[in-house]
Design a protein around this motif. Structure first.
Motif, PDB file in Angstrom:
ATOM      1  N   PRO A  26       0.829  -1.205   0.000  1.00 34.61           N
ATOM      2  CA  PRO A  26       0.000   0.000   0.000  1.00 34.61           C
ATOM      3  C   PRO A  26       0.869   1.264   0.000  1.00 34.61           C
ATOM      4  CG  PRO A  26      -0.063  -1.055   2.157  1.00 34.61           C
ATOM      5  CD  PRO A  26       0.684  -1.980   1.237  1.00 34.61           C
ATOM      6  N   VAL A  27       0.368   2.301  -0.629  1.00 38.07           N
ATOM      7  CA  VAL A  27       1.049   3.588  -0.580  1.00 38.07           C
ATOM      8  C   VAL A  27       0.871   4.128   0.833  1.00 38.07           C
ATOM      9  CG1 VAL A  27       1.040   5.960  -1.432  1.00 38.07           C
ATOM     10  CG2 VAL A  27       0.660   4.065  -3.009  1.00 38.07           C
ATOM     11  N   VAL A  28       1.964   4.505   1.473  1.00 36.80           N
ATOM     12  CA  VAL A  28       1.931   5.094   2.807  1.00 36.80           C
ATOM     13  C   VAL A  28       2.638   6.437   2.774  1.00 36.80           C
ATOM     14  CG1 VAL A  28       1.817   2.873   4.018  1.00 36.80           C
ATOM     15  CG2 VAL A  28       4.046   3.901   3.546  1.00 36.80           C
ATOM     16  N   GLY A  29       2.501   7.195   3.848  1.00 38.54           N
ATOM     17  CA  GLY A  29       3.174   8.483   3.918  1.00 38.54           C
ATOM     18  C   GLY A  29       2.480   9.561   3.118  1.00 38.54           C
ATOM     19  N   VAL A  30       1.160   9.414   2.937  1.00 41.63           N
ATOM     20  CA  VAL A  30       0.390  10.436   2.240  1.00 41.63           C
ATOM     21  C   VAL A  30      -0.633  11.030   3.208  1.00 41.63           C
ATOM     22  CG1 VAL A  30       0.680   9.473  -0.061  1.00 41.63           C
ATOM     23  CG2 VAL A  30      -1.242   8.734   1.319  1.00 41.63           C
ATOM     24  N   ASP A  31      -0.813  12.328   3.117  1.00 46.97           N
ATOM     25  CA  ASP A  31      -1.821  12.965   3.948  1.00 46.97           C
ATOM     26  C   ASP A  31      -3.186  12.870   3.263  1.00 46.97           C
ATOM     27  OD1 ASP A  31      -2.036  15.129   2.077  1.00 46.97           O
ATOM     28  OD2 ASP A  31      -0.554  16.311   3.168  1.00 46.97           O
ATOM     29  N   TRP A  32      -4.208  13.406   3.913  1.00 45.38           N
ATOM     30  CA  TRP A  32      -5.580  13.289   3.406  1.00 45.38           C
ATOM     31  C   TRP A  32      -5.722  13.936   2.026  1.00 45.38           C
ATOM     32  CZ3 TRP A  32      -9.497  16.813   2.310  1.00 45.38           C
ATOM     33  CH2 TRP A  32     -10.768  16.263   2.147  1.00 45.38           C
ATOM     34  N   GLU A  33      -5.138  15.092   1.839  1.00 47.88           N
ATOM     35  CA  GLU A  33      -5.260  15.792   0.549  1.00 47.88           C
ATOM     36  C   GLU A  33      -4.559  15.020  -0.561  1.00 47.88           C
ATOM     37  OE1 GLU A  33      -6.931  18.045  -1.965  1.00 47.88           O
ATOM     38  OE2 GLU A  33      -7.256  18.614   0.123  1.00 47.88           O
ATOM     39  N   GLN A  34      -3.400  14.441  -0.290  1.00 47.30           N
ATOM     40  CA  GLN A  34      -2.707  13.626  -1.295  1.00 47.30           C
ATOM     41  C   GLN A  34      -3.557  12.414  -1.683  1.00 47.30           C
ATOM     42  OE1 GLN A  34       0.879  13.377   1.209  1.00 47.30           O
ATOM     43  NE2 GLN A  34       2.049  13.752  -0.690  1.00 47.30           N
ATOM     44  N   ALA A  35      -4.186  11.780  -0.703  1.00 48.98           N
ATOM     45  CA  ALA A  35      -5.051  10.631  -0.978  1.00 48.98           C
ATOM     46  C   ALA A  35      -6.250  11.055  -1.820  1.00 48.98           C
ATOM     47  CB  ALA A  35      -5.516   9.996   0.335  1.00 48.98           C
ATOM     48  N   ARG A  36      -6.833  12.190  -1.502  1.00 46.88           N
ATOM     49  CA  ARG A  36      -7.991  12.689  -2.252  1.00 46.88           C
ATOM     50  C   ARG A  36      -7.591  13.072  -3.677  1.00 46.88           C
ATOM     51  NH1 ARG A  36     -11.883  17.772  -1.056  1.00 46.88           N
ATOM     52  NH2 ARG A  36      -9.936  18.851  -1.419  1.00 46.88           N
ATOM     53  N   THR A  37      -6.446  13.703  -3.840  1.00 48.02           N
ATOM     54  CA  THR A  37      -5.972  14.090  -5.167  1.00 48.02           C
ATOM     55  C   THR A  37      -5.760  12.866  -6.050  1.00 48.02           C
ATOM     56  OG1 THR A  37      -4.940  16.110  -4.334  1.00 48.02           O
ATOM     57  CG2 THR A  37      -4.094  15.246  -6.425  1.00 48.02           C
ATOM     58  N   PHE A  38      -5.085  11.852  -5.521  1.00 40.07           N
ATOM     59  CA  PHE A  38      -4.867  10.632  -6.296  1.00 40.07           C
ATOM     60  C   PHE A  38      -6.198   9.977  -6.653  1.00 40.07           C
ATOM     61  CE2 PHE A  38      -4.549   6.064  -6.700  1.00 40.07           C
ATOM     62  CZ  PHE A  38      -3.594   5.947  -7.700  1.00 40.07           C
ATOM     63  N   SER A  39      -7.103   9.889  -5.697  1.00 41.35           N
ATOM     64  CA  SER A  39      -8.410   9.251  -5.942  1.00 41.35           C
ATOM     65  C   SER A  39      -9.134   9.934  -7.087  1.00 41.35           C
ATOM     66  CB  SER A  39      -9.257   9.278  -4.671  1.00 41.35           C
ATOM     67  OG  SER A  39      -8.644   8.506  -3.661  1.00 41.35           O
ATOM     68  N   ARG A  40      -9.096  11.252  -7.128  1.00 41.69           N
ATOM     69  CA  ARG A  40      -9.724  11.997  -8.228  1.00 41.69           C
ATOM     70  C   ARG A  40      -9.001  11.746  -9.540  1.00 41.69           C
ATOM     71  NH1 ARG A  40     -10.836  17.761  -5.155  1.00 41.69           N
ATOM     72  NH2 ARG A  40     -12.737  17.087  -4.097  1.00 41.69           N
ATOM     73  N   TRP A  41      -7.670  11.665  -9.480  1.00 41.54           N
ATOM     74  CA  TRP A  41      -6.873  11.458 -10.687  1.00 41.54           C
ATOM     75  C   TRP A  41      -7.224  10.136 -11.359  1.00 41.54           C
ATOM     76  CZ3 TRP A  41      -2.435   8.240 -11.804  1.00 41.54           C
ATOM     77  CH2 TRP A  41      -1.746   8.604 -12.969  1.00 41.54           C
ATOM     78  N   VAL A  42      -7.536   9.111 -10.583  1.00 47.83           N
ATOM     79  CA  VAL A  42      -7.898   7.812 -11.163  1.00 47.83           C
ATOM     80  C   VAL A  42      -9.395   7.699 -11.427  1.00 47.83           C
ATOM     81  CG1 VAL A  42      -5.904   6.574 -10.224  1.00 47.83           C
ATOM     82  CG2 VAL A  42      -8.053   6.630  -8.915  1.00 47.83           C
ATOM     83  N   GLY A  43     -10.126   8.815 -11.309  1.00 48.08           N
ATOM     84  CA  GLY A  43     -11.552   8.812 -11.602  1.00 48.08           C
ATOM     85  C   GLY A  43     -12.422   8.351 -10.454  1.00 48.08           C
ATOM     86  N   GLY A  44     -11.907   8.460  -9.240  1.00 42.35           N
ATOM     87  CA  GLY A  44     -12.666   8.026  -8.073  1.00 42.35           C
ATOM     88  C   GLY A  44     -12.720   9.100  -7.011  1.00 42.35           C
ATOM     89  N   ARG A  45     -12.859   8.649  -5.790  1.00 39.98           N
ATOM     90  CA  ARG A  45     -12.935   9.532  -4.634  1.00 39.98           C
ATOM     91  C   ARG A  45     -12.611   8.708  -3.403  1.00 39.98           C
ATOM     92  NH1 ARG A  45     -17.525   7.968  -2.082  1.00 39.98           N
ATOM     93  NH2 ARG A  45     -19.105   6.939  -3.347  1.00 39.98           N
ATOM     94  N   LEU A  46     -12.443   9.366  -2.275  1.00 35.35           N
ATOM     95  CA  LEU A  46     -12.318   8.644  -1.017  1.00 35.35           C
ATOM     96  C   LEU A  46     -13.700   8.168  -0.598  1.00 35.35           C
ATOM     97  CD1 LEU A  46      -9.861  10.938   0.968  1.00 35.35           C
ATOM     98  CD2 LEU A  46      -9.363   8.740  -0.104  1.00 35.35           C
ATOM     99  N   PRO A  47     -13.801   6.992   0.009  1.00 36.42           N
ATOM    100  CA  PRO A  47     -15.120   6.528   0.455  1.00 36.42           C
ATOM    101  C   PRO A  47     -15.604   7.352   1.644  1.00 36.42           C
ATOM    102  CG  PRO A  47     -13.421   5.054   1.270  1.00 36.42           C
ATOM    103  CD  PRO A  47     -12.741   6.045   0.361  1.00 36.42           C
ATOM    104  N   THR A  48     -16.913   7.382   1.827  1.00 34.86           N
ATOM    105  CA  THR A  48     -17.438   7.982   3.055  1.00 34.86           C
ATOM    106  C   THR A  48     -17.187   6.998   4.188  1.00 34.86           C
ATOM    107  OG1 THR A  48     -19.663   7.042   2.957  1.00 34.86           O
ATOM    108  CG2 THR A  48     -19.275   9.113   1.734  1.00 34.86           C
TER     109      THR A  48
END
Length: 178
Positions: A26-48
């Motif tokens: 798993p990718v580690v060492g990412v903050d919430w905004e980095q996780a959200r940015t990547f999720s959007r980049w792959v056409g998704g989002r963070l789950p609720t």
């Protein structure tokens, strides 16, 4: 994640040392905004938070672990007694939910979309993210699932933790959804 960084969309993860042992971890060492940015980049989002817990409970079941009631061991999940930090994603199929979701307990904490609240009083009833949060400088976002640093009694589908959105460590990762 490296492709997103190479594309100039994501910023590098801060903690890729020994805890990120390869492309299958798993990718580690990412903050919430980095996780959200990547999720959007792959056409998704963070789950609720509600979506995450529903999935971790095998479709909303009242069960002790994502896989059911069978006792937790290093065959089901990665926790502090397994002798390793993170493990390759989906390398513990005995711990999968009945729908085939892997790593819903242990391995790394996972960022979700919601703001942190001490209780669920006033939470959205429709499963949407609870975006408005109380002013809290220490714990403003939610992480779910537990990590490789916890003892087994600390891990369940209901475990949650508040964390500052800028926090990053070898214990925190994420899971995009569509």
């Amino acid at each position: 994640y490296r492709e997103c960084v190479s594309a100039g969309v994501c910023t590098p993860a801060d903690d890729s040392g020994p805890w990120f042992a390869g492309d299958d971890h798993p990718v580690v060492g990412v903050d919430w905004e980095q996780a959200r940015t990547f999720s959007r980049w792959v056409g998704g989002r963070l789950p609720t938070e509600a979506e995450w817990e529903y999935a971790a409970r095998g479709g909303g079941r009242d069960q002790r672990f994502p896989w059911g009631e069978k006792e937790a061991t290093c065959e089901n999940l990665v926790f502090d007694n397994c002798g390793e930090p993170t493990a390759p994603v989906c390398s513990r199929p005995a711990g999968n939910t009945r729908h085939g979701l892997c790593d819903m307990a242990g391995n790394v904490w996972e960022w979700v979309q919601d703001c942190y609240h001490d209780t669920y009083e006033g939470a959205p009833a429709d499963g949407s993210a609870w975006e408005a949060g109380p002013p809290n400088e220490m714990w403003d976002r939610v992480m779910r699932g537990g990590s490789w640093t916890l003892e087994i009694y600390q891990i369940s589908p209901t475990i949650r933790n508040g964390c500052h959105h800028s926090q990053h460590s070898s214990e925190i990762g994420f899971r995009p959804v569509r």
